[in-house]
Each structure stands twice: as C-alpha cells, then as structure tokens.
Write a protein that holds these residues in place. Sequence first.
Motif, mmCIF file in Angstrom:
data_model
loop_
_atom_site.group_PDB
_atom_site.id
_atom_site.type_symbol
_atom_site.label_atom_id
_atom_site.label_comp_id
_atom_site.label_asym_id
_atom_site.label_seq_id
_atom_site.Cartn_x
_atom_site.Cartn_y
_atom_site.Cartn_z
ATOM 1 N N GLY A 159 -2.281 3.816 3.768
ATOM 2 C CA GLY A 159 -3.469 4.479 3.871
ATOM 3 C C GLY A 159 -4.820 4.048 4.489
ATOM 4 N N ALA A 160 -5.200 3.536 3.616
ATOM 5 C CA ALA A 160 -6.387 3.416 2.945
ATOM 6 C C ALA A 160 -6.504 2.317 1.532
ATOM 7 N N THR A 161 -7.880 1.897 1.069
ATOM 8 C CA THR A 161 -8.149 1.062 0.847
ATOM 9 C C THR A 161 -8.098 1.480 -0.935
ATOM 10 N N MET A 162 -7.854 0.735 -2.109
ATOM 11 C CA MET A 162 -8.211 1.485 -3.596
ATOM 12 C C MET A 162 -8.798 0.794 -4.368
ATOM 13 N N THR A 163 -9.681 1.132 -4.580
ATOM 14 C CA THR A 163 -11.081 0.254 -5.681
ATOM 15 C C THR A 163 -10.765 1.148 -6.764
#
Length: 484
Positions: free
Chosen positions: A279-283
């Motif tokens: 549900g979201a980007t991971m950086t």
Amino acid sequence: MQQPVLLRTGVAPTGARRRRSRALFRTSVAAGVIVAATLLAGCAESVERVAVDTPAETPLSIPPLLEPRVEDGLAHYDLRIGTSRHDYQTATLTDTYSYNGMSVLGPTLRLKTGDSVVISVTNELDQTTTTHWHGADVPAEDDGGPHSPIEPGTTWVADFDVIQPAATLWYHPHPHGSTAEHVFRGAAGMIIIDDDNPAAATLPATYGFDDIPVIIQDREFTGDGQLDFAIDPGGRGNLDGTLTVNGTINPFVEVPTGLVRLRLLNASQARTYELSVGGATMTKIASDGGYLAGPVVLDRLMLAPGDRTEIIVDVGVSPATLVDDTFGRVLELRPNGSASRAGPLPDELATIDRISESEIAVDRSFHMEKIGDGWGINGVQMDMSRIDETVQLGDTERWTITADTGMHVFHIHQTRFLILAINGEPPPPEEAGWEDSVFVDPGRDVVIAARFNTYADTNTPYMYHCHMLDHEDLGMMGQFLVVG
C-alpha cells in the motif's frame, strides 16, 4: 469490526496459544476469511500468520525516551536490568527481563554526535549479565561485552564520547554462553544517534509520531503462557512461532500521511525476516552504521538478527502494511488524519568515505563452521582466555568471511565496515553503506574492509561473532585486541 486472522500452521497449538488461535480461527470462519494452511505446507516450523487484509486491534507500544541527567557537561543515563511481567495475550502475564521496570524491552536512548555520556547499568537479576552497546564505537572497557560482567546487585559504568555519525544502534546483554536467553526474555533497547547532517533536515524525526522504533522478535510460549526458551544447534538456530513488535502482537500504529520513518531492528534470537510494504513505497535510507549515500527504493529487504535498517514509507489516505514472508503482516501503519511535516527526500544523504585498495594493510580470513555439537570460526570455539587476532591501531584491514554450512550473521564490535564484494561482485546500493554485521552462508562469500583508528587497549578485547545468538552461545565467537 472484523478480527485479525491468526493461523498457526505446521502443528496443533497447545495451552494458552491454543485458546488464542481457536478464538481467532472461529472469527475468521464467521467472517468468511480463511488463510490456507497450505501457505506453509511442508514447512517444519509452526507460526501464527497474520492476514494482511484485516485491521489490527492492538496499538503498538512505543518505548519511552530515557531523559539524561546533565551534570558538568556529561549526560548521565541510568539503566536497571531486572525481571518484570508482560501481557503477550496469553492466559496469564508472562515473566520477562527488561530495563528500568518496563514490562519488556527497555527505554530508547537518544544521543548526539559530540556528546559525552555516562551510562550506569545496575543488575537486579539473580545472575550475572552485561549490557553491550551494539554498533557503538567505544573503548573496549566500555563496550559491555563478556569481559564486563555485572554481578547481581552491582552497578557497572560506561563513559565515552559519541564519535560516530547518525545511526540506529541497540543495547542488549552479552554474557558469554547465555546471551540468547537474556535477549529472548526481553532485555534489549534501541539507541538513536543524531548529528548535524543537513541532509537529514527534511527526514521524519519526531519520535513516536513520524519516526517509529520497530523492534521485531519472534517468541514461543509454554502451555501456561510463559516464555519457552530453547537453543537449536542447527544451521538456522531456534525459530519461534509468534511475532512481536516492541512486545506487541499484531499491532497498528497511528501515523500521519506522507513520509514516515521506521527504524527496523531485528532483535530476534535467530530468525531472518523478508520484509516488504503493502500500500505504499518503501525507501531505504540507512543501514547498521548510518545513512546510505542516497535513498534506495526497494520492493523487499532482508533483515537478519542484529541488523538495523531505516526505511521511509510514503503513507497515503489508506493504511500501509509492513509484511514478512513468513508471518504475514508485521505492522499496520494507520493514517490518523494529520500530515507529516517531513519531505521531500533528498537525493544525497551522506558522503561515504570509500576504502581504497591502497589503504588496506592487512588481510584476514574467517571461516564459519560446525564443530561437533556447536559452532566455531577458523576451527576453534570461543575461549575467554585466548586472543584470536591482534590489530594495529591505525590499520585498515580486509576480512574475507565464508561458511561451510548454516546461516550466519558476522558481527564486529567497535568498528563499522564497508562490504567490498559479495561472491566477487560489488554490493548493491542498499548494501553499500556502513555496516557492523553481514549475512553469510555457503552460497554467499563476503569481503569487507574496516578502519581500526579510534581506540586501543592491550588488555580488553573486542568480539567478532555470529549474531545468530544460538550459534554465538555455542562457540561461534572470537576475540581481537587493538594495540598501538
């Protein structure tokens, strides 16, 4: 509200776990949600798996910040390690070890580069222990390893200057032969080091709001709800079936929309996690020893025992989820209607002072191997009276690390290192920053380089060892002196 789905696969649940699993399984059937047991068919281990698409119900416990007492320019921190009791949602409260009277774990220490600190550790257990500052560049006598025992009823004092850049570290007991049990029973805490790096100005940094400690541990319980500690001499070490985050089972944390920082710490005895974000980007922005050169967007990351990784999750209006391949959801990030004050992410985070070939003065090799019923390095097992390696202050060294069987995490006290090669190839960007531990197995040979240019002590050694704590306690540890 639909309940979370927890399904233990592999063997039938017993005792308190059976009561929890049965109740949750009934809920899942009533809701028409069934997690297929075949997800882990054929797997010997037994875990309680959390469905990703059901809301969590338990707020994440956030360890409090430990405020220092400042006297004469020194920041004094007082820690007490003792016994406590914690609610793991079993039939009764569970006996634990902890620091400062917490039900489990310990408070977070927040230090700053340039600080001079004094940390007093009082042992309120009925057995000898230690407290080690994992990842800290400190004098050997302040390191808190096996050579700094704290007897019951006594206090040990470490005093040192914070000389390293911003990073996420941790502290935990390190008594020779019983580190695994002391950590498993709950004695561990996080250390955050801040610095004046201008690139960090737009990163999330409000503790407990958009900067969240995430201490991941697996646990096993007896039928009466007590911790069921075991050492497994096998190549993977002991793996337990219930996942906890900061001592919380199946948690959620309310966060703002926008950039949220998760400081991930694997404080497990032996389990390695394969993490992703739904549900979201991971950086990824930082590894064990501090910031990477720049942000690296990842689909997934491996977090081995002792590892720390800082990630940024860009949370939208719907919840995001931190997920592990084995356990399912680890943590639900639930937007609370506020907005993060952080962002945008800078293109550059830190300047990595690379180690050149011409700088290397010494080469060493370390082979991690099975020895009888235990483990060892270079054909020998840990001996407190033996110095295995002697390093000259000021030297830069290249260490080649291999293994003939099993899964291992090679950790060095005191210094940080750079990975030069993995199976002969340069490391990927997410592994190209400063580290203090690295994953090694028979299919992954690693070459690292480290500078030993801060402290020397001809009497007290530092440790290098496997951070699979079963392997460490079964002999996979050595000692080195830095002299000069």
